[in-house]
Write a protein that holds these residues in place. Structure first.
Motif, PDB file in Angstrom:
ATOM      1  N   GLU A 409       1.321  -1.062  -0.050  1.00  0.00           N
ATOM      2  CA  GLU A 409      -0.079  -0.193   0.117  1.00  0.00           C
ATOM      3  C   GLU A 409       0.690   1.340  -0.468  1.00  0.00           C
ATOM      4  OE1 GLU A 409      -2.475   0.146   3.177  1.00  0.00           O
ATOM      5  OE2 GLU A 409      -3.653  -2.032   2.023  1.00  0.00           O
ATOM      6  N   VAL A 410       1.988   1.495   0.925  1.00  0.00           N
ATOM      7  CA  VAL A 410       2.822   2.459   0.617  1.00  0.00           C
ATOM      8  C   VAL A 410       3.134   2.338  -0.531  1.00  0.00           C
ATOM      9  CG1 VAL A 410       5.186   3.096   2.522  1.00  0.00           C
ATOM     10  CG2 VAL A 410       2.822   1.973   3.539  1.00  0.00           C
ATOM     11  N   MET A 411       4.489   2.054  -1.187  1.00  0.00           N
ATOM     12  CA  MET A 411       4.603   1.805  -2.200  1.00  0.00           C
ATOM     13  C   MET A 411       3.452   2.312  -3.277  1.00  0.00           C
ATOM     14  SD  MET A 411       7.463  -1.413  -2.303  1.00  0.00           S
ATOM     15  CE  MET A 411       7.308  -1.434  -4.089  1.00  0.00           C
ATOM     16  N   THR A 412       2.737   1.571  -3.772  1.00  0.00           N
ATOM     17  CA  THR A 412       1.314   2.528  -4.280  1.00  0.00           C
ATOM     18  C   THR A 412       1.525   3.818  -3.439  1.00  0.00           C
ATOM     19  OG1 THR A 412       0.209  -0.165  -4.520  1.00  0.00           O
ATOM     20  CG2 THR A 412      -1.135   2.309  -5.482  1.00  0.00           C
ATOM     21  N   PHE A 413       1.466   3.930  -2.906  1.00  0.00           N
ATOM     22  CA  PHE A 413       0.789   5.747  -2.178  1.00  0.00           C
ATOM     23  C   PHE A 413       2.436   6.806  -2.589  1.00  0.00           C
ATOM     24  CE2 PHE A 413       2.284   9.099   0.765  1.00  0.00           C
ATOM     25  CZ  PHE A 413       0.838   9.436   0.806  1.00  0.00           C
ATOM     26  N   ILE A 414       3.483   5.980  -2.612  1.00  0.00           N
ATOM     27  CA  ILE A 414       4.785   6.696  -3.142  1.00  0.00           C
ATOM     28  C   ILE A 414       4.719   6.934  -4.574  1.00  0.00           C
ATOM     29  CG2 ILE A 414       6.783   6.813  -3.686  1.00  0.00           C
ATOM     30  CD1 ILE A 414       7.757   5.596  -0.698  1.00  0.00           C
ATOM     31  N   THR A 415       3.910   5.890  -5.416  1.00  0.00           N
ATOM     32  CA  THR A 415       4.019   6.198  -7.057  1.00  0.00           C
ATOM     33  C   THR A 415       3.202   6.706  -7.246  1.00  0.00           C
ATOM     34  OG1 THR A 415       4.995   3.022  -6.679  1.00  0.00           O
ATOM     35  CG2 THR A 415       4.003   4.569  -9.111  1.00  0.00           C
TER      36      THR A 415
END
Length: 606
Positions: A409-415
């Protein structure tokens, strides 16, 4: 009649006669024990007289101090201590009022021995558990006085250590007396904490060689005795204070701690600051550790315009604290933590840009779906670069504490926060930053993907690459900068590789026989196959267009080959293989038409 009472002992009140009888003619002989026992018996038998006894002893103490009769003052203190320990009556509160006034008189004295004597009496009083609450008692004077004793700078080392040790013991007594009683003075008030915390930190820092601070995660017993080191005792008192904190007052302790580090410029170098936060995280209750992390992040916001070296030191301390806090480091506001770190990273990238590095002007910074105004100031570019690396390391440290599903979820948020080329050009009107921004923001994403390797095994592709994440990646795939494309390919490799095949896909192994590849290939699940059929068209088109970029370097070509190989391995399906055969044949035509004239690129493709 009143004159007779003053001049003739027989006409004085009985409690006064008993008090006078405990004093010997020669003060060196000390307290007369038999007469002291009589005074104790009288006080225990007549509780209503305690108040008068205490007031009379206080008057004698004041008279002896005024006449510089220190030995008689010591006898008075010893007698008051005996009365205090023996009496547990409801009227003890009235007795304590005079007792505390006596301690104030001793602490106001210029004689170090009397100050230490008053401190010892106060510490003995702080260990008494009272049966009745006191609503009117104040400890403001004691907090101020004991704190000032901690800052003593006498040239005589023995006197200096003696006063500092007394000051720490006094602060420890105040904390123990008030922290567990809601009806007492609020020790967590900022006016008190702003005196207590800096005083303890000053002693710990000044006696760092004698403290246990370098072993902050270890337990140790309370040092006792007059010869104890002030540094050890101050650190123990600080640990004890932190251990008694709850959710409501963790910030009350950490705010003056950060203020002290700022005022005394202890961030550069940051060894002491790091050890302090290790001590904090090892001492506070584990369920409140995330509050300490939030306070650090908020302080980073407060000093956002300061020297990058200071911010880098704070982030290094934050990284060390995260490792101790482990799973409780972030708390409930996960995205707020990463959003704060991304904001500082983007602000630093803007300052780092050559175009704005020497100008103090506001810049509209393009986030995805939002904009932030950043005022740029002149700082050395190498300091900004170190700060960006520190932010990346902290993102990786935070990611290591998250469960697998939250990492995705955090990787999606950063992307989704990474701006596209058109958004950057529109917001900054410069082509120079169009490559700097995405490349810098991909660094924490790459670090986060590495920390999620162990938790991503055997997960479905749909969970690892949802529609929003895949769309964001495909947009960055087509960046006009080779460095950005290479970094996003590396992140994509980490997400695709669920069977640890990535290390086996090296240039030296491509031309080996299939029997020597040693790949971990499993049957594709139905969910993964359906996901690839739904998202494969956009993905394959994107890979094909990426191959056609004329500014591709050998590393870019090989990264695309690894992406294609990982897709074929993870989605072991005949339909996917057919699609890649079509791509390969179409690329062959492209190579024949455009690439034969470029020997360097042609040799890399061979």
């Amino acid at each position: 009649m009143a004159c007779l009472r003053c001049t003739c002992p027989r006409f004085r009140a009985r409690y006064k006669r008993l008090v006078n009888n405990i004093y010997p003619a020669d003060p060196s002989e000390g307290l007369i024990k038999n007469n002291m026992e009589k005074l104790l018996f009288y006080a225990l038998s007549h509780h209503q007289k305690l108040d008068r006894i205490a007031k009379y002893m206080y008057q004698r103490l004041c008279r002896d101090l005024y006449r510089n009769r220190a030995r008689y003052a010591c006898i008075t203190v010893a007698a008051m201590d005996r009365l205090l320990m023996a009496c547990h009556a409801p009227s003890l509160n009235l007795f304590i009022g005079s007792f505390l006034k006596m301690i104030e008189k001793l602490l106001e004295s210029q004689d170090v021995e009397l100050q230490v004597l008053g401190t010892n009496s106060f510490v003995a009083f702080s260990n008494i558990e009272e049966d009745t609450a006191s609503y009117h008692r104040k400890y403001d004077f004691f907090i101020s006085k004991f704190s000032s004793m901690c800052w003593d700078t006498n040239n005589n080392e023995e006197i200096r250590n003696k006063k500092r040790l007394a000051g720490v013991r006094g602060l420890q007594g105040v904390v123990r007396k008030t922290v567990s009683d809601d009806l007492q003075v609020d020790i967590w008030d900022s006016a008190h904490m702003n005196k207590i915390i800096p005083s303890l930190l000053f002693i710990v820092q000044d006696h760092l060689s004698d403290s246990y601070l370098e072993r902050a995660d270890e337990q140790f017993s309370l040092p006792v005795g007059e010869d104890s080191s002030p540094g050890k005792l101050a650190e123990f008192c600080l640990r004890e204070l932190l251990a008694r904190t709850n959710y409501a007052n963790v910030k009350a302790v950490l705010t003056p701690l950060l203020t002290h580090l700022d005022n005394c410029e202890l961030w550069l170098p940051n060894a002491f600051a790091i050890q302090c936060f290790k001590l904090v995280l090892c001492s506070v209750q584990s369920q409140h550790s995330y509050v300490a992390i939030e306070v650090l992040l908020n302080h980073l916001n407060d000093i956002s315009k300061h020297n990058p070296k200071i911010k880098t030191s704070l982030l290094e301390a934050l990284g060390e604290a995260i490792a101790i806090a482990a799973g409780g480091a972030i708390g409930s506001s996960i995205f707020e933590v990463f959003n704060t770190l991304l904001f500082h990273l983007k602000s630093s990238v803007a300052v780092f840009s050559n175009q704005y590095r020497r100008k103090d002007i506001p810049v509209i910074f393009p986030f995805r779906h939002e904009s932030v105004t950043v005022t740029l100031k002149s700082f050395p570019p190498e300091d900004e670069k170190k700060f960006q690396e520190a932010v990346t390391n902290v993102v990786g440290a935070f990611g290591a504490t998250l469960p697998a599903y939250q990492k995705i979820e955090v990787m999606t948020f950063i992307t989704c926060k990474i701006p596209t080329v058109s958004e950057i050009s529109e917001g900054l009107k410069t082509s120079n930053l169009s490559s700097v921004f995405p490349r810098s923001l991909l660094e924490p994403l790459l670090r986060l993907s590495r920390s999620s390797d162990s938790g991503r095994k055997r997960q479905r592709l749909l969970w690892v690459l949802d529609t929003m994440t895949l769309t964001a990646f495909l947009t960055i795939f087509l960046s006009n900068t080779t460095g950005v494309r290479l970094k996003v390919q590396k992140v994509f490799h980490r997400l695709l590789d669920r069977h640890e095949n990535l290390p086996r896909l090296t240039p030296s192994r491509i031309l080996l026989p299939k029997s020597e590849w040693d790949l971990n290939v499993e049957k594709c699940s139905h969910q993964d196959l359906m996901f690839m059929k739904r998202a494969g068209v956009d993905l394959f088109n994107n890979i094909f267009e990426s191959f056609q970029d004329r500014d591709n370097k050998p590393d870019n070509i090989f990264a695309l080959y690894r992406t294609s190989a990982l897709i074929l391995i993870e989605v072991n399906s005949s339909d996917i293989i057919i699609e890649f055969i079509r791509i390969a044949m179409t690329l062959q035509v492209f190579i024949d038409v455009f690439c034969l004239g470029n020997n360097k690129l042609y040799n890399s493709l061979r």
